[in-house]
Design an enzyme around this catalytic site. Structure first.
Site, PDB file in Angstrom:
ATOM      1  N   HIS A 122     -81.060  65.697  76.871  1.00  0.00           N
ATOM      2  CA  HIS A 122     -80.061  66.586  77.450  1.00  0.00           C
ATOM      3  C   HIS A 122     -79.216  67.291  76.396  1.00  0.00           C
ATOM      4  CE1 HIS A 122     -79.204  67.513  81.605  1.00  0.00           C
ATOM      5  NE2 HIS A 122     -77.923  67.662  81.324  1.00  0.00           N
ATOM      6  N   HIS A 133     -77.488  76.214  87.027  1.00  0.00           N
ATOM      7  CA  HIS A 133     -76.342  75.594  87.686  1.00  0.00           C
ATOM      8  C   HIS A 133     -76.069  76.277  89.019  1.00  0.00           C
ATOM      9  CE1 HIS A 133     -74.626  74.087  83.570  1.00  0.00           C
ATOM     10  NE2 HIS A 133     -75.599  73.331  84.035  1.00  0.00           N
ATOM     11  N   ARG A 190     -80.037  70.901  75.911  1.00  0.00           N
ATOM     12  CA  ARG A 190     -79.476  71.742  76.969  1.00  0.00           C
ATOM     13  C   ARG A 190     -78.029  72.112  76.624  1.00  0.00           C
ATOM     14  NH1 ARG A 190     -80.887  72.751  82.262  1.00  0.00           N
ATOM     15  NH2 ARG A 190     -79.233  72.779  83.824  1.00  0.00           N
ATOM     16  N   LYS A 193     -83.180  70.827  90.383  1.00  0.00           N
ATOM     17  CA  LYS A 193     -82.627  69.855  91.312  1.00  0.00           C
ATOM     18  C   LYS A 193     -82.719  70.374  92.740  1.00  0.00           C
ATOM     19  CE  LYS A 193     -79.388  67.554  88.185  1.00  0.00           C
ATOM     20  NZ  LYS A 193     -77.964  67.202  87.938  1.00  0.00           N
ATOM     21  N   TYR A 228     -68.380  73.796  79.281  1.00  0.00           N
ATOM     22  CA  TYR A 228     -68.701  74.315  77.959  1.00  0.00           C
ATOM     23  C   TYR A 228     -67.576  75.156  77.371  1.00  0.00           C
ATOM     24  CZ  TYR A 228     -73.339  72.658  79.063  1.00  0.00           C
ATOM     25  OH  TYR A 228     -74.393  71.854  79.408  1.00  0.00           O
ATOM     26  N   ARG A 256     -84.402  70.544  81.750  1.00  0.00           N
ATOM     27  CA  ARG A 256     -84.156  69.107  81.854  1.00  0.00           C
ATOM     28  C   ARG A 256     -85.458  68.369  81.539  1.00  0.00           C
ATOM     29  NH1 ARG A 256     -81.815  71.573  86.346  1.00  0.00           N
ATOM     30  NH2 ARG A 256     -79.525  71.389  86.481  1.00  0.00           N
TER      31      ARG A 256
END
Length: 311
Positions: free
Chosen positions: A256, A282, A259, A185, A291, A161
């Site tokens: 992004h 994730h 990514r 995150k 995806y 990111r």
């Protein structure tokens, strides 16, 4: 003999004092990432001004109607993702106020839910050819070019990111093991392999492009003040300017898309969703499932034959 100049002291609004106290709580008690604090606090500042103006902040006076009216007032002017971020920040602040004892009611439960549909659209991913064209357009003979090339490689090859690249520090790179430690995150750390090409690009910048600085950030601004990027917006601007200079009509102008592009390429090469989720960091499989909608070639095998056959 010269009289002391009297400087007017600026009065800090009570709402600002309360918002800064909340920011300190997020940093010190919750150990949230700097980008999260930067994203949350402006919404809370707006909420406090909406409820109390420039007067005294008395959180015990807050009621559910105040929370709902603020969301109804602000949400229409925001993009869907920003509106969801606003409600998340508001719930966090109201839980903080209850934790302090300023609020006795569970006002976090009164925050309206912003409508959100799961996987509403296909991720906009930059193609492999566009990525190669962009990397080839960077002038690596200059210091700025070496920095930009290394940053773009991190985005394209590791799917980081923008904020993860901006806050990357020198101690996060283990040259002996060929690994890079990334803070994602929620402050979660993940160890990722450092591809040789990416490591060589970073080393070239550190040796022949990075300005002298006491900062421990890997990537520094090219203009004074020579410090690290303030946040993900600096990396986003770099991507946008690089795409414009190269004349590439990319799906978006943001960071992004690299990514998304990495995930799409991995999927087309047969990688599983769990492998893709592990690389992208994730925490929930549902995040990676988006995806599945981009693998058109694999989806064709599921299509039923047209009634009557093909003429």
């Amino acid at each position: 003999m010269i009289p002391v100049e009297k400087t007017a002291t600026r009065r800090v609004p009570p709402a600002e004092i309360c918002a800064q106290a909340y920011a300190e709580y997020l940093r010190d008690a919750k150990a949230l990432a700097t980008t999260t604090v930067i994203n949350y606090v402006p919404f809370i500042r707006d909420f406090l001004h909406h409820c109390f103006g420039d007067g005294r902040v008395n959180l015990s006076r807050l009621r559910a109607v105040d929370v709902v009216s603020f969301v109804q007032f602000r949400a229409p002017s925001l993009h869907l993702k920003r509106a969801k971020l606003m409600t998340t920040a508001l719930r966090s602040f109201l839980r903080y106020a209850r934790y302090r004892g300023d609020v006795t009611l569970d006002l976090a439960a009164a925050v309206p839910v912003v409508a959100n549909w799961s996987m509403p659209s296909i991720p906009r991913a930059i193609s492999a050819e566009q990525t190669r064209q962009l990397l080839a357009s960077i002038d690596r003979r200059t210091s700025v070019g070496r920095r930009d090339y290394a940053i773009l490689l991190l985005l394209a090859r590791l799917g980081l990111r923008a904020g993860e690249v901006a806050f990357l520090e020198l101690d996060d790179i283990n040259w002996g093991a060929g690994q890079v430690s990334v803070r994602g995150k929620g402050g979660q750390r993940s160890e990722l392999p450092l591809p040789a090409a990416v490591g060589e690009a970073i080393a070239a910048y550190l040796r022949h492009g990075r300005p002298h600085s006491a900062s421990r950030r890997v990537f520094l601004r090219a203009k004074a003040p020579i410090t690290g990027f303030r946040g993900q917006s600096g990396v986003g601007s770099l991507v946008r300017n690089s795409l414009q200079r190269a004349g590439i009509d990319a799906p978006t102008m943001g960071a992004h898309q690299f990514r998304h592009g990495l995930a799409t390429q991995m999927l087309s090469r047969g990688a599983s969703l769990s492998e893709i989720g592990e690389v992208l960091g994730h925490h929930h499989p549902q995040t990676t499932k988006i995806y599945t909608s981009v693998n058109i070639k694999a989806l064709r095998t599921l299509a039923l034959p047209w009634p009557g056959g093909v003429r």
